[in-house]
Design an enzyme around this catalytic site. Structure first.
Site, PDB file in Angstrom:
ATOM      1  N   LYS A  96     -45.732 -37.181  11.243  1.00 58.24           N
ATOM      2  CA  LYS A  96     -46.020 -36.585   9.941  1.00 58.24           C
ATOM      3  C   LYS A  96     -47.500 -36.304   9.741  1.00 58.24           C
ATOM      4  CE  LYS A  96     -41.871 -37.612   7.473  1.00 58.24           C
ATOM      5  NZ  LYS A  96     -41.180 -38.363   6.444  1.00 58.24           N
ATOM      6  N   LYS A 149     -31.991 -32.993   6.120  1.00 51.98           N
ATOM      7  CA  LYS A 149     -32.020 -31.961   5.086  1.00 51.98           C
ATOM      8  C   LYS A 149     -33.006 -30.849   5.457  1.00 51.98           C
ATOM      9  CE  LYS A 149     -32.285 -31.167   0.215  1.00 51.98           C
ATOM     10  NZ  LYS A 149     -33.363 -31.147  -0.760  1.00 51.98           N
ATOM     11  N   LYS A 177     -31.109 -34.255  14.995  1.00 52.50           N
ATOM     12  CA  LYS A 177     -30.625 -35.234  14.022  1.00 52.50           C
ATOM     13  C   LYS A 177     -30.243 -34.515  12.727  1.00 52.50           C
ATOM     14  CE  LYS A 177     -33.140 -38.196  10.954  1.00 52.50           C
ATOM     15  NZ  LYS A 177     -34.188 -39.120  10.621  1.00 52.50           N
TER      16      LYS A 177
HETATM   17  P1  AMP Z   1     -33.646 -40.091   4.728  1.00 52.39           P
HETATM   18  O1  AMP Z   1     -32.685 -39.072   4.189  1.00 52.39           O
HETATM   19  O2  AMP Z   1     -34.334 -39.611   5.965  1.00 52.39           O
HETATM   20  O3  AMP Z   1     -34.544 -40.661   3.684  1.00 52.39           O
HETATM   21  O4  AMP Z   1     -32.773 -41.317   5.255  1.00 52.39           O
HETATM   22  C1  AMP Z   1     -32.061 -42.219   4.440  1.00 52.39           C
HETATM   23  C2  AMP Z   1     -31.320 -43.197   5.318  1.00 52.39           C
HETATM   24  O5  AMP Z   1     -30.338 -42.508   6.111  1.00 52.39           O
HETATM   25  C3  AMP Z   1     -32.214 -43.935   6.330  1.00 52.39           C
HETATM   26  O6  AMP Z   1     -31.746 -45.254   6.485  1.00 52.39           O
HETATM   27  C4  AMP Z   1     -32.047 -43.146   7.591  1.00 52.39           C
HETATM   28  O7  AMP Z   1     -32.267 -43.937   8.731  1.00 52.39           O
HETATM   29  C5  AMP Z   1     -30.588 -42.698   7.499  1.00 52.39           C
HETATM   30  N1  AMP Z   1     -30.388 -41.399   8.168  1.00 52.39           N
HETATM   31  C6  AMP Z   1     -30.912 -40.208   7.815  1.00 52.39           C
HETATM   32  N2  AMP Z   1     -30.505 -39.221   8.634  1.00 52.39           N
HETATM   33  C7  AMP Z   1     -29.695 -39.801   9.552  1.00 52.39           C
HETATM   34  C8  AMP Z   1     -28.948 -39.339  10.680  1.00 52.39           C
HETATM   35  N3  AMP Z   1     -28.940 -38.052  11.035  1.00 52.39           N
HETATM   36  N4  AMP Z   1     -28.251 -40.242  11.402  1.00 52.39           N
HETATM   37  C9  AMP Z   1     -28.237 -41.546  11.059  1.00 52.39           C
HETATM   38  N5  AMP Z   1     -28.906 -42.049  10.011  1.00 52.39           N
HETATM   39  C10 AMP Z   1     -29.624 -41.211   9.257  1.00 52.39           C
END
Ligand code: AMP
Ligand code: TRP
Length: 337
Positions: free
Chosen positions: A120, A202, A199
């Protein structure tokens, strides 16, 4: 565990999620499903981490609505305020004070080695110090509840390791107090997006929202990438390399999986039909989430009350921990003299 043990002997959990505006299938399978299950066994604290979110580019005018939306999504998937404490991070100001105390023991070198920081920080001409300190606030989020376990997605493993290091360093200097929490990472690991490559995230536009209705689900799923070698409808497929098949195994009724696998392998069912079954499974699983979210959207005061009560419960624990940490660090000077 019998009734009288309930609440006393249970281990404690904390987890946090940023108010990103959308909860997608990756968040659900990678983290939130675990949050819901852990409520049965643990004393759970779940936080919407808006003070982490202010590091992003989002418009501050949108943040309150994103915070409320995240609360609605969490309640919709089954985070249950009767069985956990759900609150907004900025409502419990003790977190940032503990983060400062931890800044005095957290090693700069370790912070600079965090993958998320390295990724980042490249987006900035001048990197804000908050980006470097992000995992220190995360450690405070966790340790202020003296949590034993933290359900998170695979990408948070490194931050959890750092939280453990911070606890260890602080304890070495000021006496054993903070537990070293375990990361609870679901076996599914990282969920790939509908592009079948990166992965699910969003920012990459490869997601499907857990609040999508039938049409939206199909709109997303119909373009999902399957086995790239399967060109014609009756080409034999390779379920082991197909991301849609991986997702089927996670979301579709297990009794249907052997047929789906075989029909792919022998080319007796085309990818479009296979994706239709997948879209139906998703819509079925999402229907109760959508229903709860609709109710809550129409009754935002209920959500506000939940977050208010949650903040109060969280604050009581946070204050106790912070007082103890301050005292051990020589900051409660009046009562010490
Ligand atoms: P974020 O949306 O990146 O803030 O992620 C929120 C939670 O979801 C965190 O615990 C991430 O590790 C998990 N997470 C987000 N994207 C993924 C994904 N593609 N696969 C598995 N876990 C995810
Ligand atoms: N860094 C986490 C993420 O991006 C969010 C987070 C903040 C968190 N504080 C936390 C996760 C405490 C678990 C525990 O997903």
């Amino acid at each position: 565990m019998n009734e009288t043990d309930y609440g006393k002997s249970r281990k404690r959990v904390l987890s946090g999620i940023q108010p990103t505006g959308e909860v997608h299938l990756g968040n659900y399978l990678g983290a939130l499903r675990q949050w819901v299950h852990m409520q049965d066994e643990y004393e759970c604290f779940y936080s919407i981490v808006d003070q982490h979110a202010i590091l992003g580019e989002g418009d501050p005018a949108d943040l309150p609505a994103r915070t409320l939306d995240m609360a609605i999504s969490l309640l919709a998937v089954g985070v249950d305020p009767e069985r956990c404490t759900l609150f907004v991070q900025s409502d419990v100001r003790e977190h940032v004070e503990l983060a400062w105390l931890f800044n005095t023991v957290a090693p700069v070198g370790d912070l600079e080695r965090m993958t998320q920081y390295k990724d980042k920080s490249q987006r900035y001409d001048s990197t804000p110090v908050g980006l470097l300190n992000y995992p220190v606030l995360q450690a405070a989020d966790i340790l202020i509840y003296r949590a034993d376990a933290v359900p998170v997605g695979e990408d948070q493993r490194q931050h959890l390791e750092l939280t453990r290091d911070i606890a260890r360093k602080w304890n070495a200097r000021y006496g054993e107090y903070f537990p070293e929490p375990d990361a609870i990472i679901p076996e599914v690991g990282r969920i790939k997006g509908l592009d079948g490559e990166a992965k699910m995230s969003k920012s990459l536009g490869n997601t499907v929202s857990i609040l999508a209705d039938e049409d939206e689900v199909w709109g997303r799923v119909r373009s999902a990438v399957t086995d790239p070698q399967r060109v014609r409808r009756d080409d034999p497929g390779r379920p082991e390399v197909c991301n849609v098949f991986t997702l089927h195994k996670l979301m579709t009724d297990p009794s249907l999986i052997p047929d789906i696998e075989e029909q792919c392998r022998f080319g007796t069912r085309g990818c479009v039909d296979c994706k239709r079954i997948f879209a139906e499974s998703l819509s079925r699983r999402f229907a109760p989430f959508r229903e709860r979210a609709e109710h809550l959207r129409a009754h935002p005061d209920e959500v506000r009350d939940v977050l208010e009560a949650g903040a109060e419960r969280a604050r009581a624990v946070a204050r106790e921990t912070l007082d103890e940490a301050r005292s051990r660090m020589g900051l409660c000077w009046r009562s010490a003299l």
